[in-house]
Each structure stands twice: as structure tokens, then as C-alpha cells.
Design an enzyme around this catalytic site. Sequence first.
Site, PDB file in Angstrom:
ATOM      1  N   HIS A 134       0.182 -21.749 -21.644  1.00  0.00           N
ATOM      2  CA  HIS A 134       0.633 -22.683 -20.611  1.00  0.00           C
ATOM      3  C   HIS A 134       0.202 -22.208 -19.229  1.00  0.00           C
ATOM      4  CE1 HIS A 134       3.345 -25.701 -22.524  1.00  0.00           C
ATOM      5  NE2 HIS A 134       3.190 -24.864 -23.526  1.00  0.00           N
ATOM      6  N   PRO A 135      -0.167 -23.118 -18.365  1.00  0.00           N
ATOM      7  CA  PRO A 135      -0.588 -22.740 -17.018  1.00  0.00           C
ATOM      8  C   PRO A 135       0.613 -22.430 -16.130  1.00  0.00           C
ATOM      9  CG  PRO A 135      -0.602 -25.110 -17.224  1.00  0.00           C
ATOM     10  CD  PRO A 135      -0.244 -24.560 -18.593  1.00  0.00           C
ATOM     11  N   SER A 175      -0.980 -31.665 -18.826  1.00  0.00           N
ATOM     12  CA  SER A 175      -0.332 -30.822 -17.821  1.00  0.00           C
ATOM     13  C   SER A 175      -0.499 -31.394 -16.424  1.00  0.00           C
ATOM     14  CB  SER A 175      -0.906 -29.399 -17.880  1.00  0.00           C
ATOM     15  OG  SER A 175      -0.506 -28.740 -19.065  1.00  0.00           O
ATOM     16  N   GLU A 215       1.977 -34.208 -16.085  1.00  0.00           N
ATOM     17  CA  GLU A 215       3.347 -33.706 -16.059  1.00  0.00           C
ATOM     18  C   GLU A 215       3.684 -33.074 -14.718  1.00  0.00           C
ATOM     19  OE1 GLU A 215       3.227 -32.887 -20.867  1.00  0.00           O
ATOM     20  OE2 GLU A 215       2.970 -31.236 -19.452  1.00  0.00           O
ATOM     21  N   GLN A 216       2.790 -32.262 -14.207  1.00  0.00           N
ATOM     22  CA  GLN A 216       3.075 -31.627 -12.916  1.00  0.00           C
ATOM     23  C   GLN A 216       3.106 -32.658 -11.798  1.00  0.00           C
ATOM     24  OE1 GLN A 216       1.434 -27.897 -11.856  1.00  0.00           O
ATOM     25  NE2 GLN A 216       1.293 -27.124 -13.969  1.00  0.00           N
ATOM     26  N   PHE A 250       6.226 -18.997 -16.373  1.00  0.00           N
ATOM     27  CA  PHE A 250       7.457 -19.796 -16.327  1.00  0.00           C
ATOM     28  C   PHE A 250       7.154 -21.190 -16.867  1.00  0.00           C
ATOM     29  CE2 PHE A 250      10.214 -22.826 -14.080  1.00  0.00           C
ATOM     30  CZ  PHE A 250      11.462 -22.321 -14.432  1.00  0.00           C
ATOM     31  N   ALA A 296      10.091 -28.138 -18.804  1.00  0.00           N
ATOM     32  CA  ALA A 296       9.703 -29.537 -19.039  1.00  0.00           C
ATOM     33  C   ALA A 296       9.905 -30.296 -17.724  1.00  0.00           C
ATOM     34  CB  ALA A 296      10.524 -30.150 -20.160  1.00  0.00           C
ATOM     35  N   VAL A 297       8.843 -30.392 -16.937  1.00  0.00           N
ATOM     36  CA  VAL A 297       8.980 -30.899 -15.567  1.00  0.00           C
ATOM     37  C   VAL A 297       9.436 -32.359 -15.525  1.00  0.00           C
ATOM     38  CG1 VAL A 297       7.320 -29.273 -14.620  1.00  0.00           C
ATOM     39  CG2 VAL A 297       6.524 -31.488 -15.474  1.00  0.00           C
TER      40      VAL A 297
END
Length: 464
Positions: A364-365, A381, A384-385, A416, A419-420
Site C-alpha cells: 500500500h502507498p 488508490s 480513494e485518496q 499507515f 479506508a479513506v
Amino acid sequence: MRGYGQTPPDPKWPDGARVAVQFVLNYEEGGENCVLHGDAASEAFLSDIPGAAQWQGQRHWNMESIYEYGARAGFWRLHRLFTRSNIPLTIYGVATALARSPEQVQAMKDAGWEIASHGLKWVEHKDMPEEEERAAIAEAIRLHTEVVGERPRGWYTGRCSENTVRLVAEEGGFAYVSDTYDDDLPYWLEVGDRDQLIIPYTLEANDMRFATAPGWTDGEDFYNYLKNAFDMLYEEGRTDTPKMMSVGLHCRLVGRPGKIAAIKKFIEHIRKHDGVWCPRRIEIAEHWANTHPPHRFSRPSRMDKSDFVAKFGGIFEHSPWIAERAFDLELGPAHDCAAGVHNALCRMFRSASEEERLGVLTAHPDLAGKLAAAGRLTAESTNEQASAGLDHLTDEERETFTRLNTEYVDKHGFPFIIAVRDHDKASIMEAFHRRIDNDRATEFDEACRQVERIAQFRLKDLLP
């Protein structure tokens, strides 16, 4: 095992009906096992003879006369009740029984009742070879068409084999098949290239329980069951989603005076309610086909391994091995949804070694880190971000995230993960500060839970 799940469709019954109550009359008299019909033994199923057994090579006069009562008296008693009540029936007609009952067939047609097929003979099919059953289906259609004047559009075998539904669907000419008992609403079944409508039937709201154990001891038992079922479905139709209620009847059973009183009383009960639709089964089929036509999608349980991995290999970040292992589980129609695939993938993630799960975490980034700034995140990703506003940070916010990411990775050995889509910038920052002081084991477990939550969101984007 899934069906419509938590969100059954609104059937949109005509005139906004809260419930569709559909009465079926099984016409089997003359189609049962009997040496006169060339069978090896007499009938033993669904009669008022306690503990009935087949008589090999002999006529069973008592059994024959009970079946004959259904044709001679029971049918006409039911015919009077339903025609006077102006409620149309669907007949499940055994083709050989219909052929031996021309007067009853004419009465069915004159009343405008639907005559669906109940097979060629009222016999057990469980041990029938596939080709023999296919031939019996074809002969049932031929004879039915010859006797009635038109081919049947509905089918119910009843005493079916594991092949029955598929064989009937493959025949290609039926608007519906009813050899299931698995729902309160119709649904579409994919059989090869054909979308076959299934209208589930009933073995519990059914007078056959006068002849089986546990069963009805008198008409009041039957009436009370029907009333309770109707009242519950009617209430659901008001507060939730309208449904369908099937009622199964037999001439030789409920056609007796002490039993038919239950049906008369039930009809009087439903007549006191608005919003009750009493159609023939074919009308339900036509309505459903127009209102809820079949919709096909790529079903996970039917994919080959390469397609499954290509579709779901990225659900867990850069970890296609999870999808590869999940493919080898027992995947069925219950997995043709987001929850189903998620469960299968999570099982493989949870049963993996700690080293393998750590590999998923480290794939994961960092949140709002260098990969995001360089535009090198996966599409998932990136979206999501962006949903939490992490693609629009002030210099101060970006500096804070970078510092926290570095401290977190130095302490725990993985980035870290959160789930954004459950959060915004403020709550993500709060979680960062709260979780960074956890011990590694606690945080490892929490990160794994967050990975599963991220996977859940991603699958909901792909599947119902």
C-alpha cells in the site's frame, strides 16, 4: 443461497397491489401410477389412505377410487367455488390426466383458466435417465397441445429429478418453470444461453399436507396457516416490498367438503383487503418479464481462473495471489456479488502467513506521499485518496502527512493504512495521531482490518 439478498426488487404489481395471491389446482387424476396405464404398480402418493404402499402388478381399488373422487366430485366443487368468486386458477395439468378428462378440460377453458403442464404422468422422476425425461417432456407438450388446443407456457413437474429444471429450460418454449420453492418472488435463471423465468411454488401453503406428516388435521388448520401467511405478506407489502403467495390445491384433497371450507373462508378473508391481486401464473410471468427483464453480468462463479484473477487480482493492493487462491474455493452463485467475492478473498488473506499479509500491507502507498505526488498510484488508490480530499492538500498538511508517515513506518514496518472512504481529512489525521502510538501487534491487526475494508469498497464498485 443468496437470491435477492437484502434488497428484493419491487414487483410493481398491477394497481399497486401489496401482494399477489396465486391459486394453483393440480389436476393429476388419471395420470397417476396404475396398472391400467401400463405401470408396474398402483399409486401410493398423496391420498387419504394412511401409510399407503404401491401394490406391484395389481390394481388398488381404494386408491383408484380416491383419485377418481377428485375428477368426479372434487374438481366440480372447486370449479363452482372459484368461478363464483371470479378468481382465475392456474391448472397444473398432467397431460395423460387431461387426456382422460375432456369435460373437465372444457370447463377449465370456458372459465379462462391457465392450463400449465404438470408433466406427462404423475410419477417419480428422480431415477429417470436424462434422455428418457427429455423425451417425456416432449411427449407431455405434444399431448397437452393435442388435448387442450395450445401448448403449455408454464411447467411444474413436482416429483422432479436433478435434471428437470434444466431440461425444461432447454426446451425453450416455457414462459416460466415452477419446480423450485426458494423465494417469495420470481427470478431469472441462466441456463446456457437462455434466461428462464422461475416462479417459485409452495409445498407448505398446500393442501397436500392433509396427506402428509406433519400436516393439517382439519380445514381450520389449513385456513389459519393461509391466513397467517397472507397477513404477514400483506403487512410486508405495506412496510417493505410486495411479495407473491402461492396456494397449492388438489381435487381429491381439498375438494372434499370438510376441507374446501378452508379455501372458501380464506377467499372471504382476502376479499376484505384492498390491494390484493389474484392472477393466473402466466400473468405473473408476463408482468415480471415486462417489468423486470433479465440482466446478465459477468458472474465470478462462472469465470475461468485467468479472468477471475484479472478482474479481482488488484482488489488487495498488488497482491494477485489472493485472488488466485480464492478461485480454488467453492465459489457458487452466492459469491456473484460484492459480499461474496469479498468473503472469498478475505478468507485467503486471513489464512495467509504473517509474512504474506505483511507483504500486502507494504504494497500500500503512503497517504498523500511521494507516489501520489508523482501520479504513480493505482487507479483505485488515486480515486480513494481523492474522495477524502488528499489530492488537494496545503503545503502544511502535506508536510504533516509526510512526517507522520515516516514516523509510522519507522515504528511499525508498514505504511499507515485506512479506508479513506469512511473518512475526511480531519478524521484521517485524528486516526493517524491516535494509532501511531499503538504497539505493532495491535496496529498490524488494525491495518489488516482496514485492508479488508478497502477491498470491500473496491468490490462494491464492480459487483452488485
